[in-house]
Write a protein that holds these residues in place. Structure first.
Motif, PDB file in Angstrom:
ATOM      1  N   SER A  77     -10.854 -27.452 -29.525  1.00 25.01           N
ATOM      2  CA  SER A  77     -11.323 -27.699 -30.771  1.00 25.01           C
ATOM      3  C   SER A  77     -11.207 -27.597 -31.901  1.00 25.01           C
ATOM      4  O   SER A  77     -11.267 -28.512 -33.245  1.00 25.01           O
ATOM      5  N   ASN A  85      -8.078 -29.901 -31.731  1.00 25.61           N
ATOM      6  CA  ASN A  85      -8.567 -31.381 -31.327  1.00 25.61           C
ATOM      7  C   ASN A  85      -9.787 -31.916 -32.137  1.00 25.61           C
ATOM      8  O   ASN A  85     -11.693 -31.590 -31.827  1.00 25.61           O
ATOM      9  N   LYS A  86     -10.037 -32.991 -32.571  1.00 30.06           N
ATOM     10  CA  LYS A  86     -11.741 -33.463 -33.839  1.00 30.06           C
ATOM     11  C   LYS A  86     -12.599 -34.020 -32.161  1.00 30.06           C
ATOM     12  O   LYS A  86     -13.768 -33.383 -31.928  1.00 30.06           O
ATOM     13  N   GLU A  87     -12.348 -34.910 -31.399  1.00 31.57           N
ATOM     14  CA  GLU A  87     -13.134 -34.790 -30.304  1.00 31.57           C
ATOM     15  C   GLU A  87     -14.056 -33.843 -29.586  1.00 31.57           C
ATOM     16  O   GLU A  87     -15.068 -34.331 -28.488  1.00 31.57           O
ATOM     17  N   ARG A 102     -15.105 -31.463 -30.795  1.00 33.31           N
ATOM     18  CA  ARG A 102     -16.384 -30.594 -31.384  1.00 33.31           C
ATOM     19  C   ARG A 102     -17.428 -31.040 -30.891  1.00 33.31           C
ATOM     20  O   ARG A 102     -18.149 -30.111 -31.767  1.00 33.31           O
ATOM     21  N   ARG A 103     -17.306 -31.927 -30.020  1.00 32.17           N
ATOM     22  CA  ARG A 103     -18.847 -32.348 -29.643  1.00 32.17           C
ATOM     23  C   ARG A 103     -18.746 -32.048 -28.508  1.00 32.17           C
ATOM     24  O   ARG A 103     -20.541 -31.713 -27.533  1.00 32.17           O
ATOM     25  N   ASP A 104     -17.861 -31.063 -27.717  1.00 33.63           N
ATOM     26  CA  ASP A 104     -18.289 -30.417 -26.833  1.00 33.63           C
ATOM     27  C   ASP A 104     -19.646 -29.013 -27.060  1.00 33.63           C
ATOM     28  O   ASP A 104     -19.271 -28.918 -27.972  1.00 33.63           O
TER      29      ASP A 104
END
Length: 291
Positions: free
Chosen positions: A73, A76-78, A80-82
């Motif tokens: 994260s 990789n900004k995506e 950060r929703r994990d």
């Protein structure tokens, strides 16, 4: 410190670190009742490295996922929703309060806070708080004659605000008698989290704080002539083995049982200490080292 003392104190550390009864209080009291020197904050912090090693192994799969997701994260900004990446960030956020207060209040933690009267008071007060939180959670889980059971939050519902509140609860454990697990789990129950969720985050949240504290005290201790290294390391190993067994038992216990046995134990122990100190049988500073 003798080898026998280190064996007993290592067992006490491992048995009480993860239960809501305060390991620092029990180390302090074991020494006081036995007529030994107070093992001190440094001994407590170093032996806690052993119990945290038990946490690392017991929750190794969770920790592996969290570290992997959190690391990805960073770039990789995506990611950060994990949920696992978010958990990594929230453990960091929740560790801020104890880091700040631990450094700010270091002298008080190693001195005035170790007064047995303070320890006894915290055992009783926090015991009552844990009891209220436990009853509230039980009421939501079971419902009542005129109300249905209520859904309580999971770790996926954890927010930054809740993480900081957890962190503030954990910071209270800098005072002997509070209990890290007791403060954070009861804080989680008050915020509406399930028992297992509150306990799991409590254990994960403790990792950076305890390891940082232990390594900090370890670096100080290496420059000191007052540490009995052999017995201290032996106690750390004993605390690791005992702590692992206690985690496995406690995680099963909280899924179906009430915290009330720990609440009554804390209150009874606190009252006994206050009575003994008031009668002059036990000094509030019993066993404290000259240094």
């Amino acid at each position: 410190m003798s080898w026998f003392e280190s064996l007993i104190l290592g067992l006490v550390q491992g048995l009480t670190e993860f239960l809501p009864v305060s390991s620092s209080a029990h180390l302090r009291l074991t020494a006081a009742f036995s007529g030994w020197h107070d093992p001190g904050a440094a001994f407590t912090a170093i032996t806690q490295i052993g119990t945290e090693a038990a946490v690392l192994i017991y929750f190794r799969k969770d920790i592996g996922r969290i570290l992997s997701a959190w690391t990805r994260s960073l770039t990789n900004k995506e990611m950060r929703r994990d949920p696992d990446a978010r958990m990594g960030w929230l453990v960091i956020v929740g560790s801020i309060p104890i880091g700040v207060l631990g450094l700010t209040l270091k002298d008080q933690i190693e001195g005035p806070f170790r007064d047995l009267r303070i320890t006894a008071t915290m055992l009783i007060v926090v015991g009552v708080i844990i009891g209220v939180a436990d009853r509230m959670a039980a009421r939501d889980e079971k419902g009542g004659r005129h109300r249905a059971p209520q859904h309580r939050k999971e770790l996926t519902d954890l927010t930054v605000r809740d993480g900081l509140i957890y962190g503030l609860c954990q910071a209270m454990a800098l005072i002997p008698g509070v209990s890290r697990s007791g403060a954070t789990i009861s804080g989680g129950l008050f915020m509406g989290y399930r028992r297992e969720a509150a306990a799991r985050y409590s254990f994960l949240l403790a990792i950076p704080a305890v390891l940082a504290s232990g390594l900090f005290e370890l670096s100080d201790a290496m420059e000191s002539d007052h540490v009995s290294w052999g017995p201290t390391l032996f106690a750390t190993v004993i605390a690791f083995v005992t702590g692992y067994a206690v985690i496995a038992w406690f995680m099963k216990f909280i899924s179906t049982k009430s915290f009330m046995p720990f609440v009554w134990y804390r209150i009874a122990l606190g009252i006994v200490i206050i009575v003994l100190v008031s009668m002059g049988v036990l000094s509030p500073h019993a066993g404290e080292s000259a240094h």
